[in-house]
Design an enzyme around this catalytic site. Structure first.
Site, PDB file in Angstrom:
ATOM      1  N   HIS A  11     -95.272 -19.760  46.957  1.00 55.21           N
ATOM      2  CA  HIS A  11     -96.057 -20.830  46.528  1.00 55.21           C
ATOM      3  C   HIS A  11     -97.640 -20.290  46.479  1.00 55.21           C
ATOM      4  CE1 HIS A  11     -92.750 -23.147  47.769  1.00 55.21           C
ATOM      5  NE2 HIS A  11     -93.188 -24.178  47.864  1.00 55.21           N
ATOM      6  N   HIS A  24     -87.346 -24.815  42.208  1.00 54.86           N
ATOM      7  CA  HIS A  24     -88.314 -25.122  43.047  1.00 54.86           C
ATOM      8  C   HIS A  24     -87.792 -26.447  43.957  1.00 54.86           C
ATOM      9  CE1 HIS A  24     -92.647 -25.304  44.661  1.00 54.86           C
ATOM     10  NE2 HIS A  24     -91.777 -25.740  45.544  1.00 54.86           N
ATOM     11  N   ASP A  82     -89.059 -30.166  44.363  1.00 54.75           N
ATOM     12  CA  ASP A  82     -89.694 -29.632  45.647  1.00 54.75           C
ATOM     13  C   ASP A  82     -88.841 -30.096  46.909  1.00 54.75           C
ATOM     14  OD1 ASP A  82     -91.548 -28.254  46.970  1.00 54.75           O
ATOM     15  OD2 ASP A  82     -93.277 -29.494  46.482  1.00 54.75           O
ATOM     16  N   ASP A  83     -89.304 -31.603  47.248  1.00 57.83           N
ATOM     17  CA  ASP A  83     -88.560 -31.903  48.357  1.00 57.83           C
ATOM     18  C   ASP A  83     -88.113 -33.558  47.881  1.00 57.83           C
ATOM     19  OD1 ASP A  83     -89.443 -30.068  50.684  1.00 57.83           O
ATOM     20  OD2 ASP A  83     -91.088 -30.215  49.538  1.00 57.83           O
ATOM     21  N   GLU A 100    -100.882 -24.413  45.058  1.00 60.03           N
ATOM     22  CA  GLU A 100    -100.654 -25.706  45.128  1.00 60.03           C
ATOM     23  C   GLU A 100    -101.919 -26.602  45.771  1.00 60.03           C
ATOM     24  OE1 GLU A 100     -97.615 -26.264  48.382  1.00 60.03           O
ATOM     25  OE2 GLU A 100     -97.563 -28.509  47.653  1.00 60.03           O
TER      26      GLU A 100
HETATM   27  N1  ADE Z   1     -92.149 -26.626  52.132  1.00 57.32           N
HETATM   28  C1  ADE Z   1     -91.689 -27.491  51.756  1.00 57.32           C
HETATM   29  N2  ADE Z   1     -92.223 -28.113  50.697  1.00 57.32           N
HETATM   30  C2  ADE Z   1     -93.365 -27.474  50.384  1.00 57.32           C
HETATM   31  C3  ADE Z   1     -94.486 -27.488  49.654  1.00 57.32           C
HETATM   32  N3  ADE Z   1     -94.712 -28.478  48.774  1.00 57.32           N
HETATM   33  N4  ADE Z   1     -95.413 -26.647  49.728  1.00 57.32           N
HETATM   34  C4  ADE Z   1     -95.441 -25.596  50.656  1.00 57.32           C
HETATM   35  N5  ADE Z   1     -94.306 -25.443  51.520  1.00 57.32           N
HETATM   36  C5  ADE Z   1     -93.378 -26.598  51.411  1.00 57.32           C
HETATM   37 ZN    ZN Z   2     -92.197 -26.345  47.600  1.00 54.23          ZN
END
Ligand code: ADE
Ligand code: ZN
Length: 348
Positions: free
Chosen positions: A205, A25, A286-287, A208
């Site tokens: 997703h 992810h 994630d990011d 969350e």
């Molecule tokens: N796009 C990038 N990161 C995300 C996240 N945590 N949740 C949903 N979309 C995303």
């Molecule tokens: Zn994500």
């Protein structure tokens, strides 16, 4: 199999960093570091609404998912050429190799780029070439997953899929991301059915910020094979039982959840409870450029905050291989490497 390894707790951080793992992810656009955003902006003549790298980084204070997405889509606006996509993915893969990631399944958001006039071919060719070069040069196995943006229509997702089909050999599956609340999985039921018929893997997703009902519909309406995040599942006992019984993996992202205020702090993160409930949870970044850390930072910080042990580390790494879409022979080889690293760290 070393199901309950005995490792000196003082050596746990080193073990977390040394153990082989799969990252399942990671949004490649979320790996764009501010320095690279500025470099690409200059290379492409794109004007940014921030004066400096520091000013951009100081804007990374989020209150929820949407407050992050607004900045994340703005950051991606510097990506124009195939070389830009290549450079971004190469930087992430180089970093992942350092963290002992042996397999990366990488999300990308083509609609963020095609909406700005960048072609699907530019996006996929750049990312795929970076994956191929990383495999050849560094031995990491990497594959792409095309994500549909759920705040857009299903019609738009269908058009995106059509544009991507000439490159079907260059991505292994589809996902669903962006603003969760108000955009339930069932909005994309027909396009996911088409993807399934095409033989593509499917993830989404769900849970969350959204309710357990979204996890149910990701499983039932979209027939996904993994749930991205899924941390809200613990609110629904019947759902937990199903996820455990069917070994549906959750790709959990602790630092993301902390930065987007899903949990007030890491000590209250439910990763340990997910594992204790028998779920196939994994750790992911994630990011990473936006949330303050790559995969090993996620491992180190969530273990320090929750007191998890080497047995949890073993379970998380083993889950990451089980949940990956890699060939079974590769999974067996990575499990053997995991055993060997654990035996190096185990007390005699
Ligand atoms: N796009 C990038 N990161 C995300 C996240 N945590 N949740 C949903 N979309 C995303
Ligand atoms: Zn994500």
């Amino acid at each position: 199999m070393l199901a309950s390894p005995s490792v000196d707790p003082a050596r746990l951080p080193a073990l977390l960093q040394a153990m082989p793992k799969a990252e399942l992810h990671i949004h490649i656009e979320g790996s764009l570091e501010p320095e690279l955003i500025f470099q690409l902006a200059e290379r492409n003549g794109v004007r940014l609404p921030y004066a400096s790298v520091e000013a951009l980084r100081s804007a990374y204070a989020f209150s929820n998912l949407q407050s992050f997405l607004d900045i994340y889509y703005a950051g991606a606006s510097v990506l124009l050429t195939e070389q830009d996509f290549y450079d971004m993915a190469r930087a992430y893969l180089r970093r992942a190799v350092r963290d002992k990631v042996v397999r990366a399944e990488i999300f990308f958001d083509p609609q963020t780029h095609t909406a700005r006039g960048v072609s699907m071919e530019t996006v996929i060719r750049g990312l795929h070439r970076a994956c191929e070069d990383a495999q050849r040069e560094w031995g990491i196995s990497a594959a792409l997953i095309l994500c549909f943006l759920r705040h857009l229509s299903e019609e738009d997702a269908f058009a995106t899929l059509e544009q991507a089909l000439p490159f079907q050999g260059q991505f292994i599956g589809v996902g669903l991301d962006s603003s969760e609340l108000g955009h339930p999985p069932e909005k994309f039921e027909r396009v996911f059915a088409r993807c399934r018929a095409l033989g593509l893997h499917r993830v989404a997703h769900a849970g969350e910020e959204g309710p357990p009902a979204y996890i149910w519909s990701a499983l039932d309406a979209l027939q996904v094979e993994r749930i991205d995040h899924g941390v809200q599942a613990l609110k629904d006992e019947a759902l937990v039982a199903r996820l455990a019984r069917e070994r549906v993996a959750l790709t959990v992202c602790p630092l993301s959840n902390q930065k987007l205020c899903v949990f007030p702090d890491l000590a209250q993160h439910n990763l340990r409870a997910l594992l204790d409930a028998g779920l196939c949870a994994t750790v992911n970044s994630d990011d990473p450029a936006y949330f303050g850390g790559y995969i090993n930072d996620n491992f180190l910080q969530v273990f320090a905050a929750t007191g998890m042990t080497a047995a949890h580390a073993w379970q998380l790494a083993s889950n990451s291989f089980e949940a990956s879409f890699a060939p079974e022979a590769d999974k067996r080889a990575w499990m053997a490497r995991l055993e060997s690293v654990f035996s190096d760290y185990s007390a005699l």
